[in-house]
Design an enzyme around this catalytic site. Structure first.
Site, mmCIF file in Angstrom:
data_model
loop_
_atom_site.group_PDB
_atom_site.id
_atom_site.type_symbol
_atom_site.label_atom_id
_atom_site.label_comp_id
_atom_site.label_asym_id
_atom_site.label_seq_id
_atom_site.Cartn_x
_atom_site.Cartn_y
_atom_site.Cartn_z
ATOM 1 C CG ASP A 65 -12.101 13.532 24.486
ATOM 2 O OD1 ASP A 65 -11.140 13.195 25.094
ATOM 3 O OD2 ASP A 65 -13.366 14.052 24.341
ATOM 4 C CB VAL A 66 -6.522 12.903 27.288
ATOM 5 C CG1 VAL A 66 -5.788 12.191 26.249
ATOM 6 C CG2 VAL A 66 -6.363 13.895 27.225
ATOM 7 C CG ASN A 92 1.994 16.531 24.558
ATOM 8 O OD1 ASN A 92 3.115 17.719 24.639
ATOM 9 N ND2 ASN A 92 0.887 16.935 23.673
ATOM 10 C CE1 TYR A 164 -1.676 25.491 29.597
ATOM 11 C CE2 TYR A 164 -0.663 26.322 31.009
ATOM 12 C CZ TYR A 164 -0.641 25.511 29.691
ATOM 13 O OH TYR A 164 0.258 24.986 29.424
ATOM 14 C CE LYS A 168 -0.264 21.839 31.107
ATOM 15 N NZ LYS A 168 0.181 20.814 30.113
HETATM 16 P P1 NAI Z 1 -0.648 21.974 20.938
HETATM 17 O O1 NAI Z 1 -2.129 23.271 20.745
HETATM 18 O O2 NAI Z 1 -0.192 22.531 19.434
HETATM 19 O O3 NAI Z 1 -1.220 20.953 20.592
HETATM 20 C C1 NAI Z 1 -2.493 20.180 22.143
HETATM 21 C C2 NAI Z 1 -2.733 18.741 21.475
HETATM 22 O O4 NAI Z 1 -3.766 18.423 22.367
HETATM 23 C C3 NAI Z 1 -3.124 18.438 20.030
HETATM 24 O O5 NAI Z 1 -2.685 17.647 19.000
HETATM 25 C C4 NAI Z 1 -4.719 18.500 20.673
HETATM 26 O O6 NAI Z 1 -5.715 18.152 19.625
HETATM 27 C C5 NAI Z 1 -4.877 17.856 21.836
HETATM 28 N N1 NAI Z 1 -6.125 17.455 22.459
HETATM 29 C C6 NAI Z 1 -6.158 18.577 23.240
HETATM 30 N N2 NAI Z 1 -7.402 17.803 23.931
HETATM 31 C C7 NAI Z 1 -7.545 16.900 24.058
HETATM 32 C C8 NAI Z 1 -8.602 15.630 24.316
HETATM 33 N N3 NAI Z 1 -9.076 16.150 25.281
HETATM 34 N N4 NAI Z 1 -7.886 14.229 24.263
HETATM 35 C C9 NAI Z 1 -6.740 13.814 23.439
HETATM 36 N N5 NAI Z 1 -6.357 14.584 22.974
HETATM 37 C C10 NAI Z 1 -6.475 15.751 23.077
HETATM 38 O O7 NAI Z 1 -0.838 22.841 22.039
HETATM 39 P P2 NAI Z 1 1.255 21.883 22.431
HETATM 40 O O8 NAI Z 1 1.854 23.313 22.661
HETATM 41 O O9 NAI Z 1 1.628 21.306 21.717
HETATM 42 O O10 NAI Z 1 0.634 21.923 23.925
HETATM 43 C C11 NAI Z 1 1.142 20.267 24.493
HETATM 44 C C12 NAI Z 1 1.370 20.294 25.525
HETATM 45 O O11 NAI Z 1 2.214 21.167 25.967
HETATM 46 C C13 NAI Z 1 0.042 20.435 26.525
HETATM 47 O O12 NAI Z 1 -0.313 19.936 27.715
HETATM 48 C C14 NAI Z 1 1.093 22.072 27.353
HETATM 49 O O13 NAI Z 1 -0.342 22.842 28.146
HETATM 50 C C15 NAI Z 1 1.895 21.975 26.630
HETATM 51 N N6 NAI Z 1 2.644 22.954 27.060
HETATM 52 C C16 NAI Z 1 2.933 24.046 25.839
HETATM 53 C C17 NAI Z 1 3.797 25.416 25.679
HETATM 54 C C18 NAI Z 1 4.060 26.025 24.116
HETATM 55 O O14 NAI Z 1 4.754 27.207 24.830
HETATM 56 N N7 NAI Z 1 3.829 25.572 23.875
HETATM 57 C C19 NAI Z 1 4.425 25.362 27.075
HETATM 58 C C20 NAI Z 1 4.218 24.586 28.332
HETATM 59 C C21 NAI Z 1 3.072 23.186 28.504
HETATM 60 C C1 BGC Z 2 1.502 28.065 27.701
HETATM 61 C C2 BGC Z 2 1.584 28.743 26.733
HETATM 62 C C3 BGC Z 2 2.683 29.793 27.133
HETATM 63 C C4 BGC Z 2 3.903 29.031 27.657
HETATM 64 C C5 BGC Z 2 4.590 30.640 28.389
HETATM 65 C C6 BGC Z 2 2.470 27.240 28.493
HETATM 66 O O1 BGC Z 2 1.885 27.063 30.074
HETATM 67 O O2 BGC Z 2 0.426 26.863 26.800
HETATM 68 O O3 BGC Z 2 0.745 29.614 26.138
HETATM 69 O O4 BGC Z 2 3.545 30.531 26.208
HETATM 70 O O5 BGC Z 2 3.768 28.145 28.772
HETATM 71 O O6 BGC Z 2 3.819 30.851 29.186
#
Ligand code: NAI
Ligand code: BGC
Length: 266
Positions: A65-66, A92, A164, A168
């Site tokens: 857990d980060v 990430n 959120y 960021k």
């Molecule tokens: P996701 O929900 O698919 O993946 C998130 C990952 O973080 C999962 O593997 C989850 O288990 C892990 N996680 C959550 N809490 C944790 C903890 N306490 N310790 C260790 N791992 C933990 O979401 P996604 O989209 O892959 O998000 C990854 C990163 O990208 C995040 O930081 C998110 O804010 C960022 N992001 C995502 C965007 C999107 O549109 N999908 C856009 C901009 C940023």
């Molecule tokens: C959020 C997503 C969203 C994207 C663009 C990301 O940081 O996690 O939910 O779709 O930004 O708004």
């Protein structure tokens, strides 16, 4: 042909899903041995680790857990035990807990900040200590490379998501201040700021045609992002191809940050 990240070790937090999974795969394809961190469900990480090993690469899945300092320390200890050191760290892991401001619970405020911001603090602090411990190597010009996973919401305000967006926005100055501090040691710290990428975190924004159409109005380039878009950017930022790139946020967003609402004379 030599792969860009051959003989390097990359650690990716939150690699069991979405962007972390895609970035881990891309770094492994570029020749890195990868440490796949997962929070609670080892399944996807173990499967990806097996696939990478079967394809001739090296990978291990490690729980942490980060937001917990002891678990982050253990993650780096276990990575060192398996691979001898770490060259690339992708901070990430992240989550959303959305609600209108007046209804937002202190729990959801703290959970998002402790994962998205404190989690990156703990991960990056452990990374800097690990790079210093290991010292220079012949595999890269830098002593180490850190990629913070930010978001377009480090600059785009987001109603209904103040926890959120605050996390960021925090990453923006966290990354730049850290980059300034450790650049003299040849540690390169940068961010990737994804736009809307198709992952479980934003399923509601793409899993119906109506939602997708609404989302696409915010993206000049006319398509939702894929995790491969972020993986390719991560390979470049982690490699010596970007050796002079320090303290920069690379927006990978199809133009989401270009104020698309002004494209038709505002
Ligand atoms: P996701 O929900 O698919 O993946 C998130 C990952 O973080 C999962 O593997 C989850 O288990 C892990 N996680 C959550 N809490 C944790 C903890 N306490 N310790 C260790 N791992 C933990 O979401 P996604 O989209 O892959 O998000 C990854 C990163 O990208 C995040 O930081 C998110 O804010 C960022 N992001 C995502 C965007 C999107 O549109 N999908 C856009 C901009 C940023
Ligand atoms: C959020 C997503 C969203 C994207 C663009 C990301 O940081 O996690 O939910 O779709 O930004 O708004």
């Amino acid at each position: 042909m030599e792969k860009l990240l051959a003989n390097q070790v990359a650690l990716i937090t939150g690699a069991s899903s979405g962007i972390g999974y895609g970035v881990a795969k891309a770094l492994a394809d570029a020749g890195a041995a990868v440490v796949l961190n997962y929070h609670s469900h080892s399944g996807p990480d173990e499967k990806l680790a097996d696939e990478i090993e079967q394809a001739g690469g090296s990978a291990v899945a490690i729980q942490a857990d980060v937001s917990d300092p002891a678990q982050v320390a253990n993650l780096f200890d276990a990575s060192r035990a398996r691979f001898g050191g770490v060259d690339i760290v992708v901070a990430n892991a992240g989550l959303q807990k959305d609600s209108p401001f007046a209804d937002m619970t202190l729990h959801d405020w703290q959970l998002v900040l402790s994962t998205n911001l404190t989690g990156q603090f703990l991960t990056c602090q452990a990374a800097v200590k690990e790079f210093r411990r290991r010292g220079p190597t012949s595999v890269s010009k830098a002593l180490g490379k850190i990629i913070c996973m930010s978001s377009v919401h480090e600059v785009i305000p987001w109603a209904g998501h103040v926890n959120y967006a605050a996390s960021k926005g925090g990453i923006q100055m966290f990354m730049k201040s850290l980059a300034q501090e450790v650049a003299p040691e040849r540690i390169r710290v940068n961010s990737i700021a994804p736009g809307a990428i198709r992952t479980p975190i934003n399923r509601d924004a793409w899993d119906s045609q109506a939602a997708l159409d609404k989302l696409l109005r915010l993206i000049p380039y006319g398509r939702i992002g894929a995790v491969e878009d972020i993986g390719k950017a991560a390979v470049w930022l982690a490699s010596d191809e970007s050796d002079y790139v320090v303290g920069t946020t690379l927006f990978v967003d199809g133009g989401m940050t270009l104020y698309p609402g002004f494209s038709d004379n505002g």
